[in-house]
Design a protein around this motif. Sequence first.
Motif, PDB file in Angstrom:
ATOM      1  N   ILE A  16      -7.554   4.909 -12.461  1.00  0.00           N
ATOM      2  CA  ILE A  16      -6.674   5.318 -13.607  1.00  0.00           C
ATOM      3  C   ILE A  16      -7.458   6.443 -14.424  1.00  0.00           C
ATOM      4  CG2 ILE A  16      -5.211   4.932 -15.332  1.00  0.00           C
ATOM      5  CD1 ILE A  16      -6.647   1.964 -13.558  1.00  0.00           C
ATOM      6  N   PHE A  17      -7.220   7.684 -14.484  1.00  0.00           N
ATOM      7  CA  PHE A  17      -7.333   8.684 -15.483  1.00  0.00           C
ATOM      8  C   PHE A  17      -6.624   8.701 -16.575  1.00  0.00           C
ATOM      9  CE2 PHE A  17      -8.355   9.853 -11.203  1.00  0.00           C
ATOM     10  CZ  PHE A  17      -9.746  10.273 -11.217  1.00  0.00           C
ATOM     11  N   VAL A  57       0.864  -1.297  -0.027  1.00  0.00           N
ATOM     12  CA  VAL A  57      -0.009   0.194   0.247  1.00  0.00           C
ATOM     13  C   VAL A  57       0.869   1.352   0.105  1.00  0.00           C
ATOM     14  CG1 VAL A  57      -1.659   1.389   1.211  1.00  0.00           C
ATOM     15  CG2 VAL A  57      -2.043  -1.110   1.226  1.00  0.00           C
ATOM     16  N   SER A  58       2.017   1.278   0.845  1.00  0.00           N
ATOM     17  CA  SER A  58       2.682   2.635   0.846  1.00  0.00           C
ATOM     18  C   SER A  58       3.636   2.770  -0.209  1.00  0.00           C
ATOM     19  CB  SER A  58       3.366   2.713   2.344  1.00  0.00           C
ATOM     20  OG  SER A  58       4.249   1.334   2.376  1.00  0.00           O
ATOM     21  N   LEU A  59       4.025   1.819  -0.832  1.00  0.00           N
ATOM     22  CA  LEU A  59       4.822   1.520  -1.930  1.00  0.00           C
ATOM     23  C   LEU A  59       3.897   2.158  -3.235  1.00  0.00           C
ATOM     24  CD1 LEU A  59       6.700  -1.646  -1.585  1.00  0.00           C
ATOM     25  CD2 LEU A  59       7.989   0.558  -1.755  1.00  0.00           C
ATOM     26  N   MET A  60       2.734   1.676  -3.429  1.00  0.00           N
ATOM     27  CA  MET A  60       1.995   2.112  -4.258  1.00  0.00           C
ATOM     28  C   MET A  60       1.631   3.715  -4.282  1.00  0.00           C
ATOM     29  SD  MET A  60      -1.308  -0.777  -4.900  1.00  0.00           S
ATOM     30  CE  MET A  60      -0.875  -2.184  -5.682  1.00  0.00           C
ATOM     31  N   ILE A  65      -2.836   8.053 -11.233  1.00  0.00           N
ATOM     32  CA  ILE A  65      -3.524   6.684 -10.813  1.00  0.00           C
ATOM     33  C   ILE A  65      -3.879   6.798  -9.314  1.00  0.00           C
ATOM     34  CG2 ILE A  65      -2.603   4.269 -10.458  1.00  0.00           C
ATOM     35  CD1 ILE A  65      -0.644   4.818 -12.808  1.00  0.00           C
ATOM     36  N   ILE A  66      -4.581   6.424  -8.705  1.00  0.00           N
ATOM     37  CA  ILE A  66      -5.142   6.656  -7.459  1.00  0.00           C
ATOM     38  C   ILE A  66      -5.307   5.309  -6.677  1.00  0.00           C
ATOM     39  CG2 ILE A  66      -6.681   7.423  -5.589  1.00  0.00           C
ATOM     40  CD1 ILE A  66      -7.446   9.729  -7.376  1.00  0.00           C
ATOM     41  N   PRO A  67      -4.615   4.605  -5.979  1.00  0.00           N
ATOM     42  CA  PRO A  67      -4.792   3.267  -5.267  1.00  0.00           C
ATOM     43  C   PRO A  67      -5.875   3.531  -4.222  1.00  0.00           C
ATOM     44  CG  PRO A  67      -2.367   3.983  -5.167  1.00  0.00           C
ATOM     45  CD  PRO A  67      -3.289   5.104  -5.592  1.00  0.00           C
ATOM     46  N   VAL A  68      -6.924   2.642  -4.368  1.00  0.00           N
ATOM     47  CA  VAL A  68      -7.878   2.656  -3.587  1.00  0.00           C
ATOM     48  C   VAL A  68      -7.880   1.727  -2.257  1.00  0.00           C
ATOM     49  CG1 VAL A  68     -10.555   2.383  -3.523  1.00  0.00           C
ATOM     50  CG2 VAL A  68      -9.287   3.024  -5.647  1.00  0.00           C
TER      51      VAL A  68
END
Length: 248
Positions: A227-228, A58-61, A182-185
């Motif tokens: 993703i946009f 998560v933190s890496l993303m 890009i937004i990790p959810v």
Amino acid sequence: MSSDLFSLINTYRDVTLIKLQDRTLLVIACDSAGGIGEKEMDAVKVSPYILGRFTSRVSLMEIISINARPISLSITICAEPHPTGDLILNGIMDELREIGLQGISFTISTEKNIKTVQTGLGVTCIGLCKDDNLLLGKVQKGDKIYIAGIPKVGKEVNLNDPAIFDLKALLKLKESKNVKEIIPVGSKGVLGELENFSICNSLKYKFFNPLPIDIKKSAGPSTCAIIFSKDTLKSELEVPLYLIGEIE
């Protein structure tokens, strides 16, 4: 270090950005997990190895998704060094190996004084990025909104699930010139992340119906990502990819 050498410029989503003198940004992200492991009071029974992989992921993303380069991890293990700590660290190291970062520096702390009956873990990732390379603030009217992966949480999360977004998929997405952001959810779900994005960027969005996923469901340890894209996103991702809307 003198305070005039850096200034806090923004906390965007779950990432803090600190501006250094040479247009370099120090980027910081973190994630925590509690009650997940093999101890007596853990609510979700899972190997500490799996816990280490997903919490570090998560933190890496968060760092990689905005185009920063991870340089260090801080790992806080609320459990004994052996065997729980060792298993968690093995998971984190394997997650780093997946993307060629096994040589990254890290700091570790474990609980050595008190016997624990529940597992806790915190992972902070620190990265660097030039300000003009940030993958932020580029989304415009007409851009498409995609979801990669499927929201999953708790006992639904498995390491080899082909429906779960991972770091390899993230790196592949960044190769596309059409990708704007890009937004990790996480626990906010797709809808919560989009609402926050809308407020931060003063942009509106609309969904295409019917929606193929539950946009209100927690995605746990970033099991999917928003993703946009400038145009239709053509990708060879191994995880599911859905077009769900566009920026108005």
